[in-house]
Enzyme design. Structure first.
Site, PDB file in Angstrom:
ATOM      1  CG  LEU A  20     -13.983  50.160 -57.451  1.00 19.52           C
ATOM      2  CD1 LEU A  20     -15.155  51.019 -56.990  1.00 19.52           C
ATOM      3  CD2 LEU A  20     -13.347  49.449 -56.255  1.00 19.52           C
ATOM      4  CG  ASN A  42     -14.052  51.917 -61.710  1.00 20.28           C
ATOM      5  OD1 ASN A  42     -13.036  51.247 -61.641  1.00 20.28           O
ATOM      6  ND2 ASN A  42     -14.791  51.968 -62.795  1.00 20.28           N
ATOM      7  CE  LYS A  85      -5.823  46.510 -70.698  1.00 22.53           C
ATOM      8  NZ  LYS A  85      -6.069  45.073 -70.576  1.00 22.53           N
ATOM      9  CB  ALA A  86      -0.467  46.343 -65.436  1.00 21.68           C
ATOM     10  CB  SER A 138      -0.051  35.987 -55.710  1.00 22.79           C
ATOM     11  OG  SER A 138      -0.323  34.758 -56.355  1.00 22.79           O
ATOM     12  CE  LYS A 192       1.179  38.304 -58.259  1.00 20.14           C
ATOM     13  NZ  LYS A 192       0.961  38.230 -59.668  1.00 20.14           N
ATOM     14  CG  HIS A 195       4.170  34.076 -57.019  1.00 18.03           C
ATOM     15  ND1 HIS A 195       3.198  34.105 -57.999  1.00 18.03           N
ATOM     16  CD2 HIS A 195       3.656  33.328 -56.015  1.00 18.03           C
ATOM     17  CE1 HIS A 195       2.155  33.402 -57.604  1.00 18.03           C
ATOM     18  NE2 HIS A 195       2.405  32.922 -56.405  1.00 18.03           N
ATOM     19  CG  ASN A 196       3.001  35.817 -61.568  1.00 11.16           C
ATOM     20  OD1 ASN A 196       2.825  35.713 -60.362  1.00 11.16           O
ATOM     21  ND2 ASN A 196       2.187  36.491 -62.340  1.00 11.16           N
ATOM     22  CD  GLU A 199       0.882  31.328 -61.445  1.00  7.93           C
ATOM     23  OE1 GLU A 199       0.972  32.101 -60.467  1.00  7.93           O
ATOM     24  OE2 GLU A 199       0.146  31.567 -62.420  1.00  7.93           O
ATOM     25  CG  HIS A 464      36.783  36.846 -76.042  1.00  4.86           C
ATOM     26  ND1 HIS A 464      36.431  38.180 -76.093  1.00  4.86           N
ATOM     27  CD2 HIS A 464      36.220  36.279 -77.140  1.00  4.86           C
ATOM     28  CE1 HIS A 464      35.682  38.405 -77.162  1.00  4.86           C
ATOM     29  NE2 HIS A 464      35.546  37.254 -77.824  1.00  4.86           N
TER      30      HIS A 464
HETATM   31  P1  NBP Z   1      -8.481  45.024 -65.443  1.00  8.52           P
HETATM   32  O1  NBP Z   1      -7.044  44.727 -65.597  1.00  8.52           O
HETATM   33  O2  NBP Z   1      -9.446  44.402 -66.383  1.00  8.52           O
HETATM   34  O3  NBP Z   1      -8.688  46.622 -65.481  1.00  8.52           O
HETATM   35  C1  NBP Z   1      -9.960  47.204 -65.413  1.00  8.52           C
HETATM   36  C2  NBP Z   1      -9.931  48.398 -64.497  1.00  8.52           C
HETATM   37  O4  NBP Z   1      -8.987  49.377 -64.985  1.00  8.52           O
HETATM   38  C3  NBP Z   1     -11.280  49.116 -64.458  1.00  8.52           C
HETATM   39  O5  NBP Z   1     -11.495  49.582 -63.143  1.00  8.52           O
HETATM   40  C4  NBP Z   1     -11.065  50.238 -65.446  1.00  8.52           C
HETATM   41  O6  NBP Z   1     -11.931  51.325 -65.243  1.00  8.52           O
HETATM   42  C5  NBP Z   1      -9.670  50.625 -65.098  1.00  8.52           C
HETATM   43  N1  NBP Z   1      -9.039  51.516 -66.084  1.00  8.52           N
HETATM   44  C6  NBP Z   1      -8.626  51.257 -67.335  1.00  8.52           C
HETATM   45 BR1  NBP Z   1      -8.844  49.679 -68.218  1.00  8.52          BR
HETATM   46  N2  NBP Z   1      -8.076  52.315 -67.950  1.00  8.52           N
HETATM   47  C7  NBP Z   1      -8.132  53.304 -67.030  1.00  8.52           C
HETATM   48  C8  NBP Z   1      -7.705  54.645 -67.046  1.00  8.52           C
HETATM   49  N3  NBP Z   1      -7.087  55.161 -68.099  1.00  8.52           N
HETATM   50  N4  NBP Z   1      -7.929  55.383 -65.944  1.00  8.52           N
HETATM   51  C9  NBP Z   1      -8.541  54.861 -64.877  1.00  8.52           C
HETATM   52  N5  NBP Z   1      -8.950  53.584 -64.800  1.00  8.52           N
HETATM   53  C10 NBP Z   1      -8.752  52.810 -65.858  1.00  8.52           C
HETATM   54  O7  NBP Z   1      -8.958  44.697 -63.951  1.00  8.52           O
HETATM   55  P2  NBP Z   1      -8.675  43.403 -63.049  1.00  8.52           P
HETATM   56  O8  NBP Z   1      -8.742  42.134 -63.823  1.00  8.52           O
HETATM   57  O9  NBP Z   1      -9.545  43.602 -61.867  1.00  8.52           O
HETATM   58  O10 NBP Z   1      -7.141  43.570 -62.612  1.00  8.52           O
HETATM   59  C11 NBP Z   1      -6.672  44.732 -61.922  1.00  8.52           C
HETATM   60  C12 NBP Z   1      -5.177  44.628 -61.725  1.00  8.52           C
HETATM   61  O11 NBP Z   1      -4.895  43.481 -60.926  1.00  8.52           O
HETATM   62  C13 NBP Z   1      -4.390  44.444 -63.026  1.00  8.52           C
HETATM   63  O12 NBP Z   1      -3.166  45.128 -62.933  1.00  8.52           O
HETATM   64  C14 NBP Z   1      -4.142  42.971 -63.087  1.00  8.52           C
HETATM   65  O13 NBP Z   1      -2.996  42.634 -63.834  1.00  8.52           O
HETATM   66  C15 NBP Z   1      -3.966  42.657 -61.612  1.00  8.52           C
HETATM   67  N6  NBP Z   1      -4.227  41.269 -61.267  1.00  8.52           N
HETATM   68  C16 NBP Z   1      -5.280  40.613 -61.781  1.00  8.52           C
HETATM   69  C17 NBP Z   1      -5.523  39.289 -61.418  1.00  8.52           C
HETATM   70  C18 NBP Z   1      -6.716  38.543 -61.940  1.00  8.52           C
HETATM   71  O14 NBP Z   1      -6.846  37.354 -61.606  1.00  8.52           O
HETATM   72  N7  NBP Z   1      -7.604  39.169 -62.700  1.00  8.52           N
HETATM   73  C19 NBP Z   1      -4.666  38.649 -60.533  1.00  8.52           C
HETATM   74  C20 NBP Z   1      -3.607  39.355 -59.996  1.00  8.52           C
HETATM   75  C21 NBP Z   1      -3.409  40.664 -60.370  1.00  8.52           C
HETATM   76  P3  NBP Z   1     -13.341  51.407 -66.020  1.00  8.52           P
HETATM   77  O15 NBP Z   1     -14.296  50.614 -65.189  1.00  8.52           O
HETATM   78  O16 NBP Z   1     -13.648  52.852 -66.040  1.00  8.52           O
HETATM   79  O17 NBP Z   1     -13.131  50.828 -67.393  1.00  8.52           O
END
Ligand code: NBP
Length: 488
Positions: A20, A42, A85-86, A138, A192, A195-196, A199, A464
Site C-alpha cells: 500500500l 501491507n 517493489k518489483a 500503466s 507493458k 509500452h515503456n 514511451e 559462413h
Molecule cells: P514501491 O516500489 O516503492 O514499493 C513499496 C512497497 O513494497 C511497500 O508497500 C513496501 O512495504 C513493499 N515491500 C518492500 Br519495499 N519489500 C517488501 C517485502 N520484502 N515484503 C513485503 N512488502 C514489501 O511502491 P510503488 O511506487 O507504489 O510501486 C509499486 C509497484 O508498482 C512497483 O512494482 C512499481 O514498479 C510499480 N509501478 C509504479 C509506478 C509509479 O509511478 N510509482 C508506475 C507503474 C508501476 P512496506 O510499507 O512494509 O515497506
C-alpha cells in the site's frame, strides 16, 4: 494512529491489494470507489492504518494486519493484486500468499516485473493449483487512482474473475475500458515492457523536437510551449505532447528562469527501456528508435566525457544554430519529422510484440493492444485509434508503415523529415531518434542493401556461406583457393 484491526468474521471482499505504497493505495482507492469491497494488507501495518484513516470513507475497505486475516477476508476465488517493489519483495509476498491461498485462487502481480520473472512465477504458483497473473499497469500514480491502462496476462479462467474487476477501474475511452486479456503467463508484462520502450522513444523524439526549436531556431521555452499546445490539436494529440507544453511553460520560482533551464540535463531511467532493447536484440527485431532513446539517456549521464568533448571540440564545429529564415515553415517541418519518426517507433514496438508472441506462444491481438493504450497510460494518443483500425483490416499490414493511413502519412512527411535530419546534422544538433528512424524507413524501402557485401565478407573470413539471387541453396567461394564457387 495505532489502532489494530480485528480478524474478519466472514469473507466479504471481492478483491484484495497487498502493498500500500503510492501505487497500491491509489489502486485500492480506485477499486473501492467503483463498488468493489477491497481487502488491504501491507508488510508495515501503519500504511494500512493510514490508508483507512485518510480514505476509509471512499468505499468499502477490509483492512488486515496479518496475511492470514487478509486471506480470510476474501471471497473465493480469492483474488489479490500485489503492488510491491518489483523483484525479491514480489517473490516474498507470493510465498506468503501461496501459504494462505487455496487452489483456484488468483494472485496478480501489478508491479513492473520482468516478463521472464512472470513466466517463472506463473509456473511455480500453478504447481499449487493457484492462478498467477502478471498485469502491466500503466499511468503512474494518477492513473492508478483515476483509471490506468491495464495489460493482464495469465489464464483464461483467472481472467473470467479478474477481467470485470479490472474493467471497473481502468480508463475508459469511447465507452470501452482500457483493459484486455493480453495472453497467457508473461504476455501482459511483456506488452507493458514494450509500452515503456515506446514511451522512451516518444519522449526522446519530443526532446529532439524541442532542441531543434530552441537551439536551432531560437524559440523561447514559452514559445515552444505554445507550439506543442498547437501540435496537440493535430495528429500528434497525446498526453506526452500535452505535458511537454506544461513543463515548458513552467517558470522556476527561485530564479525566475524557465524551469527547463534549471533542471540538470541528465535523464534517469528505471530499466524498462533497457529491457525492451535487450529483448529486441534477443528476438532480432530492429527497434532502433527505442534503442537510440535509451542510449541518449545514457549519453546524457556521461558527465566527464561530455565536459571533455565540450572543451575539446569548439573551433570549427557547428554551434547548433540552424539559420532558420522561415520560422513557421521550420516548425511545421519539425512537426512532420516528429510524426514520421513516431510512426516508426510504434511500428518497431508492435514488431517486437509480434516477435515476442511468436517466441513465447502468445496469441496477442495487436489492434486490442493499441485500443487499450488509448487511455490511462503514458503513451495515450489519438493516433492509437488509427493503429487499431490498421490491424483490424482484412489483411493486417506486415509493418505498420505500410498500412494505408501510415503509408500516406509517410508519403506526406518524408521530405520534411529528411530536411530536418540533414539540417540538424549539418548544424550540430544531435537527433539520434529522428535520424535512426529515417534510416530504418530507408532501410526497409531500399531495393538492395549492403547486407549482400556483408555476406560476402562473412563467407571470406569464416566460410559462413551466402544465398544467391538466382537459385536456391547455400554457396561458398573458395577464397584462398582458385576462387571458384561451390555449393555448401
Ligand atoms: P514501491 O516500489 O516503492 O514499493 C513499496 C512497497 O513494497 C511497500 O508497500 C513496501 O512495504 C513493499 N515491500 C518492500 Br519495499 N519489500 C517488501 C517485502 N520484502 N515484503 C513485503 N512488502 C514489501 O511502491 P510503488 O511506487 O507504489 O510501486 C509499486 C509497484 O508498482 C512497483 O512494482 C512499481 O514498479 C510499480 N509501478 C509504479 C509506478 C509509479 O509511478 N510509482 C508506475 C507503474 C508501476 P512496506 O510499507 O512494509 O515497506
Amino acid at each position: 494512529m495505532t489502532t489494530s484491526f480485528s480478524a474478519p468474521a466472514s469473507p466479504t471482499a471481492n478483491i484484495g491489494v497487498v502493498g500500500l505504497a503510492v501505487m497500491g493505495s491509489n489502486l485500492a482507492r480506485n477499486l473501492a470507489r467503483h463498488g468493489n469491497t477491497v481487502a488491504l494488507y501491507n508488510r508495515t501495518a501503519q500504511r494500512t492504518r493510514d490508508l483507512v484513516a485518510e480514505h476509509g470513507d471512499e468505499g468499502a475497505f477490509v483492512p488486515a494486519e496479518t496475511v492470514a486475516d487478509f486471506a480470510a477476508s476474501l471471497q473465493r476465488p480469492r483474488t489479490a493484486i500485489i503492488m510491491v517493489k518489483a523483484g525479491a519483495p514480489t517473490d516474498a509476498v507470493i510465498d506468503e500468499l501461496v501459504e494462505v491461498f487455496e487452489p483456484g485462487d488468483i494472485i496478480v502481480d501489478g508491479g513492473n516485473a520482468q516478463f521472464t520473472d512472470t513466466i517463472r512465477r506463473e509456473a511455480a504458483v500453478r504447481e499449487h493449483g493457484i492462478h498467477f497473473v502478471g498485469a502491466g499497469i500503466s499511468g503512474g500514480e494518477e492513473g492508478a487512482l483515476n483509471g490506468p491502462s491495464i495489460m493482464p496476462g495469465g489464464s483464461d479462467e483467472s481472467y473470467a474473475t479478474l477481467g470485470p474487476i479490472l474493467a471497473s477501474i481502468a480508463a475508459v475511452v469511447d465507452g470501452e475500458p482500457c483493459v484486455t486479456h493480453v495472453g497467457t503467463d508473461g504476455a501482459g508484462h511483456f506488452v507493458k515492457m514494450v509500452h515503456n520502450g515506446i514511451e522512451y522513444a516518444d519522449m526522446q523524439l519530443i526532446g529532439e523536437s524541442y532542441d531543434l526549436l530552441r537551439r536551432g531556431a531560437g524559440l523561447t521555452p514559452a514559445e515552444i510551449a505554445d507550439v506543442f499546445a498547437q501540435w496537440n490539436t493535430t495528429e500528434l494529440d497525446s498526453y506526452l505532447v500535452e505535458i511537454t507544453a506544461e513543463v515548458l511553460r513552467q517558470v522556476d520560482a527561485a530564479t525566475g528562469r524557465p524551469l527547463v533551464d534549471v533542471i540538470t540535463d541528465q535523464a534517469g531511467m528505471k530499466g524498462t527501456g533497457t529491457w525492451t532493447v535487450q529483448n529486441a536484440l534477443d528476438l532480432a527485431v530492429p527497434v532502433t528508435g527505442i534503442a537510440e532513446a535509451v542510449f541518449a539517456r545514457g549519453l546524457s549521464g556521461r558527465t566527464a566525457q561530455r565536459e571533455a568533448a565540450q572543451a575539446r571540440f569548439t573551433e570549427g564545429q557547428p554551434t547548433g544554430e540552424l539559420g532558420v529564415t522561415d520560422r513557421d515553415a521550420f516548425i511545421e517541418a519539425v512537426r512532420l519529422a516528429l510524426f514520421a519518426s513516431k510512426i516508426v517507433a510504434y511500428a518497431q514496438g508492435f514488431d517486437e510484440i509480434t516477435a515476442g508472441a511468436e517466441k513465447y506462444g502468445w496469441q496477442i491481438d495487436l489492434g486490442e493492444i493499441a485500443r487499450i493504450w488509448r487511455g490511462g497510460c503514458i503513451i495515450r494518443a489519438r493516433f492509437l485509434g488509427t493503429i487499431t483500425e490498421a490491424y483490424a483490416a482484412d489483411e493486417p499490414p506486415v509493418s505498420l508503415i505500410t498500412a494505408p493511413y501510415f503509408a500516406a502519412a509517410l508519403d506526406a512527411t518524408h521530405a520534411a523529415w529528411r530536411q530536418v535530419v540533414a539540417h540538424a546534422t549539418l548544424g550540430g544538433i544531435p537527433v539520434p531518434a529522428f535520424a535512426s528512424s529515417l534510416a530504418y524507413f530507408d532501410g526497409l524501402r531500399s531495393p538492395r542493401l549492403p547486407a549482400a557485401l556483408i555476406q560476402g565478407q562473412r563467407d571470406f573470413f569464416g566460410a559462413h556461406t551466402y544465398g544467391r539471387i538466382d537459385r536456391p541453396g547455400a554457396f561458398h567461394t573458395l577464397w584462398s583457393g582458385d576462387r571458384s564457387e561451390v555449393e555448401a
